[in-house]
Design a protein around this motif. Sequence first.
Motif, mmCIF file in Angstrom:
data_model
loop_
_atom_site.group_PDB
_atom_site.id
_atom_site.type_symbol
_atom_site.label_atom_id
_atom_site.label_comp_id
_atom_site.label_asym_id
_atom_site.label_seq_id
_atom_site.Cartn_x
_atom_site.Cartn_y
_atom_site.Cartn_z
ATOM 1 N N GLU A 229 -24.941 -56.121 -12.559
ATOM 2 C CA GLU A 229 -24.956 -57.290 -12.723
ATOM 3 C C GLU A 229 -23.662 -57.814 -12.628
ATOM 4 N N LEU A 230 -21.952 -57.615 -12.554
ATOM 5 C CA LEU A 230 -21.271 -58.130 -11.639
ATOM 6 C C LEU A 230 -21.514 -59.303 -10.842
ATOM 7 N N ARG A 231 -22.335 -58.738 -9.986
ATOM 8 C CA ARG A 231 -22.667 -59.992 -8.861
ATOM 9 C C ARG A 231 -23.717 -61.614 -9.908
ATOM 10 N N GLU A 232 -24.739 -60.849 -10.860
ATOM 11 C CA GLU A 232 -25.577 -61.653 -11.357
ATOM 12 C C GLU A 232 -24.252 -63.249 -12.017
ATOM 13 N N LYS A 233 -23.093 -62.631 -12.813
ATOM 14 C CA LYS A 233 -22.503 -62.987 -13.560
ATOM 15 C C LYS A 233 -21.598 -63.521 -13.071
ATOM 16 N N VAL A 234 -20.768 -63.185 -11.916
ATOM 17 C CA VAL A 234 -20.239 -63.948 -10.731
ATOM 18 C C VAL A 234 -20.990 -64.809 -10.354
ATOM 19 N N ASN A 235 -22.190 -64.381 -10.369
ATOM 20 C CA ASN A 235 -23.085 -65.928 -9.335
ATOM 21 C C ASN A 235 -23.540 -66.968 -10.810
ATOM 22 N N LYS A 236 -23.722 -66.334 -11.675
ATOM 23 C CA LYS A 236 -24.084 -67.644 -12.580
ATOM 24 C C LYS A 236 -22.224 -68.250 -12.968
ATOM 25 N N ALA A 237 -21.039 -68.435 -12.712
ATOM 26 C CA ALA A 237 -20.070 -68.500 -13.734
ATOM 27 C C ALA A 237 -19.351 -70.029 -13.033
#
Length: 331
Positions: A229-237
């Motif tokens: 989830e962290l990776r996904e949120k940061v990637n979309k940031a």
Amino acid sequence: MDAYDQITRNASEVVTEDEVRSLAEDPDGKRAYVGYEPSGVLHIGHMLTANKLIQLQEAGFEVVVLLADVHAYLNGKGTFDEIRETATRMQEQFVAYGLDEEHTEFVLGSEFQLEENYALDLHALELETSLSRAERAMAEIKGGDTVTVAHAVYPLMQALDVVYLDVDLAIGGMEQRKVHMLARDTLPSIGEDAPTCLHTPLISDLSTGVGKMSSSSGVSISMEDSEEELREKVNKAFCPPSRDPDPDDDGNARDNPVLQIFEYHVFPRFGEVVVERPEKYGGNLEYDDYESLAADLDSGELHPADAKGALADYLNELVAPGREKIREQRS
Ligand code: IYR
């Protein structure tokens, strides 16, 4: 870094500079506090003020965390029993995050806020404060749609906490500043000193770079996020390949939340950053401070995708112990 710079690192404002300078002359044994309305899971906003507390511990301060159960109740966050239970869980998550129990005093608001002297002082402050001033102070804190009498009492209690916890420095995010200004103006009327305050910045919304990241709207990062989830949120940031030209301009400029998290979370806790890159793309990049990382993003030397990959790794490390604790709490 001298004590004043250490205390004020990453702060948006201090009130007043002279007062903080005088605390910095001999920080040993000085007391600083943050109050939090108990909520089930720590999020990145809690972590930001906690970073400041950790820095202050390193500078010699004694640190107090107020688990503001009565305040949460006044702000409509649930029944008193529910809030109490949440407070215990929150305390454990703060400890997992790095505020160890040996050096941090955790206090429940209800331990002292229901006593007679506190109630009488509160009524004295009520006499000194107009309803409209109290309402304005709460504009950025108030939960729910209706303004209640409880919302007028809330900031006055926050002011009194400084007195009853006997602290030298009150810390909070910028959304707390109007409550603190009210405290500075009203406490002298009951014979108490105006509190010295330090306010931390608000991190902008992760996906747009506009407004503030909060748990109630938009994308936030919390202690229960899995690594994926962290990776996904940061990637979309939102992370343009250069930084905000003027971070002080609150107009329409969009802030870069990826850089903000490096500045306010990663560098303060890790001291240095390694961005891993394959040899064919130039190999690893190492940074000793935030400025050099931001400069490389500006110049194009550091690609946003690589910055995000590193950010997710570091965030995961910060969140992992709390995530483990939450798992235990739920089992
Ligand atoms: N107003 C804070 C909670 C809070 C902070 C302090 I400092 C207090 O003395 C009491 C409550 C919030 O918005 O979470």
